[in-house]
Design a protein around this motif. Sequence first.
Motif, short mmCIF file in Angstrom:
data_model
loop_
_atom_site.label_atom_id
_atom_site.label_comp_id
_atom_site.label_asym_id
_atom_site.label_seq_id
_atom_site.Cartn_x
_atom_site.Cartn_y
_atom_site.Cartn_z
N ILE A 84 1.00 -1.35 -0.36
CA ILE A 84 -0.05 0.19 0.08
C ILE A 84 1.00 0.90 -0.21
O ILE A 84 2.00 1.22 0.88
N SER A 85 0.61 2.15 -1.33
CA SER A 85 1.17 3.25 -0.91
C SER A 85 0.40 4.47 -0.32
O SER A 85 -0.86 4.62 -0.70
N LEU A 86 1.10 4.77 0.75
CA LEU A 86 0.86 6.11 1.32
C LEU A 86 0.79 7.83 0.43
O LEU A 86 2.04 7.92 1.32
N SER A 87 0.06 8.18 -0.06
CA SER A 87 1.00 9.42 -1.33
C SER A 87 0.30 11.26 -0.73
O SER A 87 -1.39 10.53 -0.57
N ALA A 88 0.95 11.93 -0.64
CA ALA A 88 0.45 13.39 -0.59
C ALA A 88 -0.29 13.54 -1.82
O ALA A 88 0.59 13.25 -2.56
N PHE A 101 -9.22 10.99 1.62
CA PHE A 101 -8.78 9.98 0.66
C PHE A 101 -9.50 8.88 -0.64
O PHE A 101 -10.90 9.28 -0.42
N VAL A 102 -8.38 9.22 -1.25
CA VAL A 102 -8.82 8.93 -2.65
C VAL A 102 -8.53 7.29 -3.16
O VAL A 102 -6.78 7.72 -3.15
N LEU A 103 -9.04 6.44 -3.29
CA LEU A 103 -8.45 5.42 -3.47
C LEU A 103 -8.75 5.06 -5.02
O LEU A 103 -9.61 4.68 -5.23
N THR A 157 -8.57 8.83 -10.43
CA THR A 157 -7.31 8.70 -11.54
C THR A 157 -6.56 10.13 -10.87
O THR A 157 -6.55 10.72 -10.75
N TYR A 158 -5.32 8.80 -10.39
CA TYR A 158 -3.85 9.31 -10.18
C TYR A 158 -3.11 10.08 -11.82
O TYR A 158 -2.85 8.89 -11.95
N VAL A 159 -2.75 11.28 -11.88
CA VAL A 159 -1.44 11.51 -12.91
C VAL A 159 -0.18 11.58 -11.86
O VAL A 159 -0.63 12.80 -10.80
N CYS A 160 0.57 11.15 -12.38
CA CYS A 160 1.76 11.31 -12.08
C CYS A 160 3.21 12.24 -12.61
O CYS A 160 2.89 11.91 -13.84
N MET A 161 3.02 13.34 -12.46
CA MET A 161 3.82 14.30 -12.99
C MET A 161 4.83 14.22 -12.18
O MET A 161 5.45 13.40 -11.17
N GLU A 162 6.93 14.40 -12.67
CA GLU A 162 7.56 14.31 -12.84
C GLU A 162 7.91 15.00 -11.54
O GLU A 162 8.69 14.58 -10.22
N GLY A 163 7.83 16.52 -11.30
CA GLY A 163 8.36 17.45 -9.94
C GLY A 163 9.78 17.99 -10.15
O GLY A 163 10.28 17.71 -11.08
N PRO A 164 10.69 17.91 -9.19
CA PRO A 164 10.04 18.73 -8.13
C PRO A 164 9.03 19.27 -8.03
O PRO A 164 8.62 20.29 -7.05
N TYR A 201 -0.72 -4.13 -5.19
CA TYR A 201 -0.32 -2.87 -5.42
C TYR A 201 -1.84 -2.49 -5.19
O TYR A 201 -2.61 -1.70 -5.84
N ALA A 202 -1.49 -0.68 -3.86
CA ALA A 202 -3.09 -0.24 -3.95
C ALA A 202 -2.60 1.36 -3.19
O ALA A 202 -1.35 0.92 -2.47
N THR A 203 -3.23 2.79 -3.97
CA THR A 203 -3.07 3.78 -3.21
C THR A 203 -3.72 4.85 -1.95
O THR A 203 -4.97 4.01 -2.85
N VAL A 204 -3.89 4.99 -1.45
CA VAL A 204 -4.49 5.82 -0.61
C VAL A 204 -4.12 6.89 -1.00
O VAL A 204 -2.98 7.35 -0.51
N ALA A 205 -4.79 8.27 -1.43
CA ALA A 205 -3.94 9.38 -2.10
C ALA A 205 -4.31 10.50 -0.87
O ALA A 205 -6.26 9.78 -1.35
N MET A 206 -3.83 10.74 -0.28
CA MET A 206 -4.31 11.49 0.36
C MET A 206 -4.22 13.09 0.06
O MET A 206 -3.12 13.68 0.18
#
Length: 291
Positions: A84-88, A101-103, A157-164, A201-206
Amino acid sequence: MTKAVLGIIGGSGLYDLPGLQNVREERIESPWGLPSAALRIGDIDGLPIVFMSRHDKGHRLSPSDINYRANIDVMKRAGVTDLISLSACGSFKEELPPGTFVLVDQFVDRTFGRASSFFGTGCVAHVSMAHPVSPRLRMRIAEAADAEGISAVRDGTYVCMEGPQFSTLAESLTYKNLGYSVIGMTNLPEAKLAREAELCYATVAMVTDYDCWHPDHDAVTVQDIIRVLMANADKAAKLVARLAKDFPREHEPCPIGSDRALDTAIITAPEARDPELLKKLDAVAGRVLNG
């Protein structure tokens, strides 16, 4: 049956896991380089737990500098079955305010320059990513959230950008208009590598902020985010504790086959495989390469 071992990767604001008992710290070597931090191995309510701080204590690592391959590899070596990923994250929807929290059930990859696979020249594999999140694991998290009275949306849906750096306004509006739910900087290639390692795998997007699309919240600052992070971290600890209490002690087969993703994925003929790469794949792919 395989014993269930729950892995937790803690993102921004989560550098330890409150409630973890009988803790020992262990540094597992990986052929893929240095992982983010030592593993903290213990249990909650009798369930084996392996915790890793994604950014390390003190938030030492940028999203672009994390060795995602080493992180997933050492989780696999530690016996983790469910991760499980706990992610801001930032929110693109008015109805997903800070503190929600978004699952997540889907991902969009907008990263670049990150090693995104354990496989390559000498051993090519193609795993399915149509459904990147293990649905049974996601539902168990949802049930734990309900039991603790934590507001959790069951998909998104979680979009992952490069950042920082944070998004430009044009990027933020584009992703919002495409219907994405949240944005972060770390869950890819993490989710892809977890699938290659046959981990559920699962994500908790906080949610910490509204990104920069919101006219009333158009300047995302670290100071604002940290305030919400602290409250989210407390809720995340309660969520994990409840999940551990109710989690089955034997690993449940994944209904979409996350835990057998390599069964039909490796395409390179045995005689064409690179022995040096195969050595590095001992934990990730040993089940199919040595079977």
